[in-house]
Design an enzyme around this catalytic site. Sequence first.
Site, PDB file in Angstrom:
ATOM      1  N   LYS A  70       1.675   0.000  22.986  1.00 12.74           N
ATOM      2  CA  LYS A  70       0.268  -0.409  22.930  1.00 12.74           C
ATOM      3  C   LYS A  70       0.103  -1.821  22.353  1.00 12.74           C
ATOM      4  O   LYS A  70      -0.831  -2.525  22.714  1.00 12.74           O
ATOM      5  CB  LYS A  70      -0.549   0.611  22.133  1.00 12.74           C
ATOM      6  CG  LYS A  70      -0.632   1.959  22.848  1.00 12.74           C
ATOM      7  CD  LYS A  70      -1.505   2.960  22.120  1.00 12.74           C
ATOM      8  CE  LYS A  70      -1.457   4.307  22.839  1.00 12.74           C
ATOM      9  NZ  LYS A  70      -2.345   5.299  22.251  1.00 12.74           N
ATOM     10  N   GLY A 134      -1.765   2.028  14.100  1.00 17.86           N
ATOM     11  CA  GLY A 134      -2.382   1.663  15.378  1.00 17.86           C
ATOM     12  C   GLY A 134      -3.426   2.670  15.829  1.00 17.86           C
ATOM     13  O   GLY A 134      -4.512   2.284  16.291  1.00 17.86           O
ATOM     14  N   ARG A 156      -0.769   5.961   3.068  1.00 17.32           N
ATOM     15  CA  ARG A 156       0.374   5.930   2.137  1.00 17.32           C
ATOM     16  C   ARG A 156       0.564   4.526   1.574  1.00 17.32           C
ATOM     17  O   ARG A 156       0.814   4.339   0.400  1.00 17.32           O
ATOM     18  CB  ARG A 156       1.616   6.385   2.900  1.00 17.32           C
ATOM     19  CG  ARG A 156       2.894   6.294   2.126  1.00 17.32           C
ATOM     20  CD  ARG A 156       4.024   6.865   2.939  1.00 17.32           C
ATOM     21  NE  ARG A 156       4.228   6.140   4.200  1.00 17.32           N
ATOM     22  CZ  ARG A 156       5.135   6.456   5.108  1.00 17.32           C
ATOM     23  NH1 ARG A 156       5.905   7.502   4.910  1.00 17.32           N
ATOM     24  NH2 ARG A 156       5.259   5.758   6.211  1.00 17.32           N
ATOM     25  N   GLY A 248      -6.498  17.213  19.497  1.00 13.12           N
ATOM     26  CA  GLY A 248      -6.803  16.001  20.253  1.00 13.12           C
ATOM     27  C   GLY A 248      -6.775  16.165  21.764  1.00 13.12           C
ATOM     28  O   GLY A 248      -6.777  15.161  22.483  1.00 13.12           O
TER      29      GLY A 248
HETATM   30  P1  ATR Z   1       0.332   5.086  15.278  1.00 11.92           P
HETATM   31  O1  ATR Z   1       0.237   4.026  16.326  1.00 11.92           O
HETATM   32  O2  ATR Z   1       0.611   6.449  15.832  1.00 11.92           O
HETATM   33  O3  ATR Z   1      -0.819   5.078  14.333  1.00 11.92           O
HETATM   34  P2  ATR Z   1       1.827   3.690  13.279  1.00 11.92           P
HETATM   35  O4  ATR Z   1       1.063   2.452  13.583  1.00 11.92           O
HETATM   36  O5  ATR Z   1       3.298   3.603  13.075  1.00 11.92           O
HETATM   37  O6  ATR Z   1       1.662   4.760  14.442  1.00 11.92           O
HETATM   38  O7  ATR Z   1       1.146   4.398  12.005  1.00 11.92           O
HETATM   39  C1  ATR Z   1       1.633   5.592  11.467  1.00 11.92           C
HETATM   40  C2  ATR Z   1       0.678   6.055  10.351  1.00 11.92           C
HETATM   41  O8  ATR Z   1       1.173   7.294   9.821  1.00 11.92           O
HETATM   42  C3  ATR Z   1       0.585   5.080   9.199  1.00 11.92           C
HETATM   43  O9  ATR Z   1      -0.682   5.181   8.621  1.00 11.92           O
HETATM   44  C4  ATR Z   1       1.672   5.631   8.254  1.00 11.92           C
HETATM   45  O10 ATR Z   1       1.511   5.246   6.911  1.00 11.92           O
HETATM   46  P3  ATR Z   1       2.115   3.842   6.383  1.00 11.92           P
HETATM   47  O11 ATR Z   1       1.184   2.769   6.874  1.00 11.92           O
HETATM   48  O12 ATR Z   1       2.130   3.958   4.889  1.00 11.92           O
HETATM   49  O13 ATR Z   1       3.500   3.729   6.974  1.00 11.92           O
HETATM   50  C5  ATR Z   1       1.438   7.116   8.424  1.00 11.92           C
HETATM   51  N1  ATR Z   1       2.618   7.925   8.060  1.00 11.92           N
HETATM   52  C6  ATR Z   1       3.734   8.144   8.791  1.00 11.92           C
HETATM   53  N2  ATR Z   1       4.593   8.964   8.125  1.00 11.92           N
HETATM   54  C7  ATR Z   1       3.985   9.270   6.934  1.00 11.92           C
HETATM   55  C8  ATR Z   1       4.332  10.089   5.807  1.00 11.92           C
HETATM   56  N3  ATR Z   1       5.498  10.768   5.765  1.00 11.92           N
HETATM   57  N4  ATR Z   1       3.459  10.177   4.800  1.00 11.92           N
HETATM   58  C9  ATR Z   1       2.283   9.516   4.830  1.00 11.92           C
HETATM   59  N5  ATR Z   1       1.885   8.726   5.860  1.00 11.92           N
HETATM   60  C10 ATR Z   1       2.723   8.608   6.909  1.00 11.92           C
END
Ligand code: ATR
Length: 284
Positions: A70, A134, A156, A248
Amino acid sequence: MSSTPEVQLEVVGNPIKHSWSPQIHQDFASQFARNISYEKTEVALDAFAQHAETFFNLGGLGMNVEVPFKEDAYRFASVLSPGAKLAGAVNTLHQIDGQVYGYNTDGVGLVNDLTHRFGCALAGRRVLVLGAGGSAKGLLTPLVQAQVAEIVWANRTPEKAHELAATTRAAGVASRGVGLPVTRAVVGDEINLIINTTSVGLQGAAELNKLCAPTLIAGRICYDLSYGANARFQQWTAQHGAAQSLDGLGMLVEQAAQSFFHWFGERPVTEPIYQRLRTTHFPT
Ligand code: ATR
């Protein structure tokens, strides 16, 4: 017999085998007697731009873009919609007169699913969004346009939540960013709707507790962007007394409908394909 010339559409991702987009778009096309070819294409991780260039040079009309491309699609588009610009991510490309327009229809899909399918009007609601990646960014413009009263972004990495909150305030909606886990002490009792955009549910129930206190769930509408086996947040919120626990699947169908609208200027009826997918593949 379809009465229109065949147009080339596709969905790209890596992996892409699981995608339901071809079935959904064939259903929409049949409503308007449109003749479409809609393929699923798995593209190598470093080959998105090259693939898209070829697809559009050969006359392709539109492309849906799934994970992890994306952001590549955002860079590829020659013209971006305001929502796509803010999201930094594009899930729909549309070629018109040699220009490729980029849109993000995910957030509109979520809003349409909540408001039209589930009768959950968003105006005046206080919304907690879990995650600031994203998927979360794609929700910002549609939630603002739906006139929610407040968006609390929880992540996080709190800095990302703070950034989204600043952007939201600049767009005229009250907002703040918080870290994890989100508790009642942090957000109070005013939240009406909780949306999970993270993939934390896939990592097990213990991880869900680190995301959000179970006591926050009771009596609230909870929406998980995932569907099917991945919708563990939905299952978890149902166990903790949510007023409604939604997955979803409806957003998947509604974001597709918005893509179809960009390509053809026609709004398909979404309920039949939603019900078919729900009944045959994603029973609740
Ligand atoms: P997407 O496009 O699916 O949103 P992304 O941009 O990689 O994928 O974002 C993943 C989200 O899941 C982020 O908000 C990430 O938190 P961080 O910004 O701190 O990395 C969150 N996320 C993924 N694994 C996590 C975990 N184990 N605990 C808390 N938040 C998590």
